[in-house]
Design a protein around this motif. Structure first.
Motif, short mmCIF file in Angstrom:
data_model
loop_
_atom_site.label_atom_id
_atom_site.label_comp_id
_atom_site.label_asym_id
_atom_site.label_seq_id
_atom_site.Cartn_x
_atom_site.Cartn_y
_atom_site.Cartn_z
N PRO A 244 0.80 -1.22 0.00
CA PRO A 244 0.00 0.00 0.00
C PRO A 244 0.84 1.28 0.00
O PRO A 244 0.29 2.37 -0.14
N ASN B 165 -0.77 2.18 7.23
CA ASN B 165 -1.87 1.82 8.14
C ASN B 165 -1.48 0.76 9.17
O ASN B 165 -2.33 0.15 9.77
N HIS C 239 -11.34 -5.28 -4.06
CA HIS C 239 -10.10 -4.73 -3.52
C HIS C 239 -10.24 -4.82 -2.00
O HIS C 239 -11.22 -4.33 -1.46
N GLU D 204 -8.05 -4.40 1.79
CA GLU D 204 -6.84 -4.03 2.52
C GLU D 204 -6.62 -5.09 3.59
O GLU D 204 -7.53 -5.40 4.36
N THR E 173 -4.58 -5.95 6.81
CA THR E 173 -3.73 -5.35 7.85
C THR E 173 -2.96 -6.45 8.57
O THR E 173 -3.38 -7.61 8.58
N SER F 235 -12.24 -0.69 -1.84
CA SER F 235 -11.45 0.26 -1.06
C SER F 235 -10.55 1.16 -1.91
O SER F 235 -10.35 2.32 -1.58
N LEU F 236 -10.00 0.67 -2.99
CA LEU F 236 -9.11 1.50 -3.80
C LEU F 236 -9.85 2.49 -4.68
O LEU F 236 -9.23 3.35 -5.28
N TRP G 271 -8.47 7.88 0.01
CA TRP G 271 -8.13 6.62 0.67
C TRP G 271 -6.96 6.78 1.62
O TRP G 271 -6.89 6.14 2.65
#
Length: 177
Positions: free
Chosen positions: A16, A23, A54, A56, A58, A169-170, A175
């Motif tokens: 990312p 993040n 999409h 993310e 973590t 998300s993208l 963002w």
């Protein structure tokens, strides 16, 4: 030039940020927001628009990795996916070259992803606030239909739409914060 029939599923990943730790609260910040935005802009919007989901991912904290609480088994997940694929096969049995939701045309999306007023309003709000494209709109509907199939739901409901929106998300403006 020769064109061969083909069908494929693209699964891709990317960091990312240039440092790879965007993040992550425990990692040192090594890139400015401008550097991260420049890094992300190397992937074209039209390309991202063509990717259905999409997400993310973590970092998983140690405490989560060592939990003893039972999770859903791979066998149960496979059974759910197999049942959803069977639902889709039955849905499209009268169509040539259409076997699953991702292959639906706009006409089929309108037929198999009919939304109630609440779902329509939720999707409209997301489209306006996130500045989503018409292509993203269709992708959200296809993904929400698949989520509904995984739950063996006849209709696409607001929770399916909300979950599908989260998988874009993208596409979100700002963002990077």
């Amino acid at each position: 030039t020769i064109t061969y029939p083909s069908s494929f599923m693209l699964v891709a990943s990317m960091n990312p940020s240039p440092g790879g730790y965007f993040n992550d609260p425990d990692a040192p910040v090594s890139s400015s927001p401008a550097e991260m935005q420049r890094y992300l802009s190397k992937i074209s919007g039209p390309l991202l628009d063509r990717i259905d989901i999409h997400i993310e991912v973590t970092p998983v904290p140690f405490e989560k990795l060592t939990e003893t609480r039972p999770a859903e088994s791979s066998i149960a997940i496979r059974e759910r996916v197999t049942k959803a694929r069977e639902i889709q096969s039955q849905r499209f049995e009268l169509f040539d070259n259409i076997h699953y939701n991702a292959q639906m045309s706009t006409k089929q999306i309108r037929e198999y992803c009919a939304l109630d007023d609440t779902s329509l309003q939720l999707l409209k709000t997301a489209m306006e606030r996130l500045n989503l494209s018409a292509r993203a709109y269709d992708r959200i509907l296809k993904v929400s239909r698949t989520i509904a199939d995984l739950e063996q739901s006849e209709r696409v409901n607001p929770s399916h739409i909300a979950e599908a929106i989260q998988y874009r998300s993208l596409d979100r403006e700002g963002w990077l914060g």
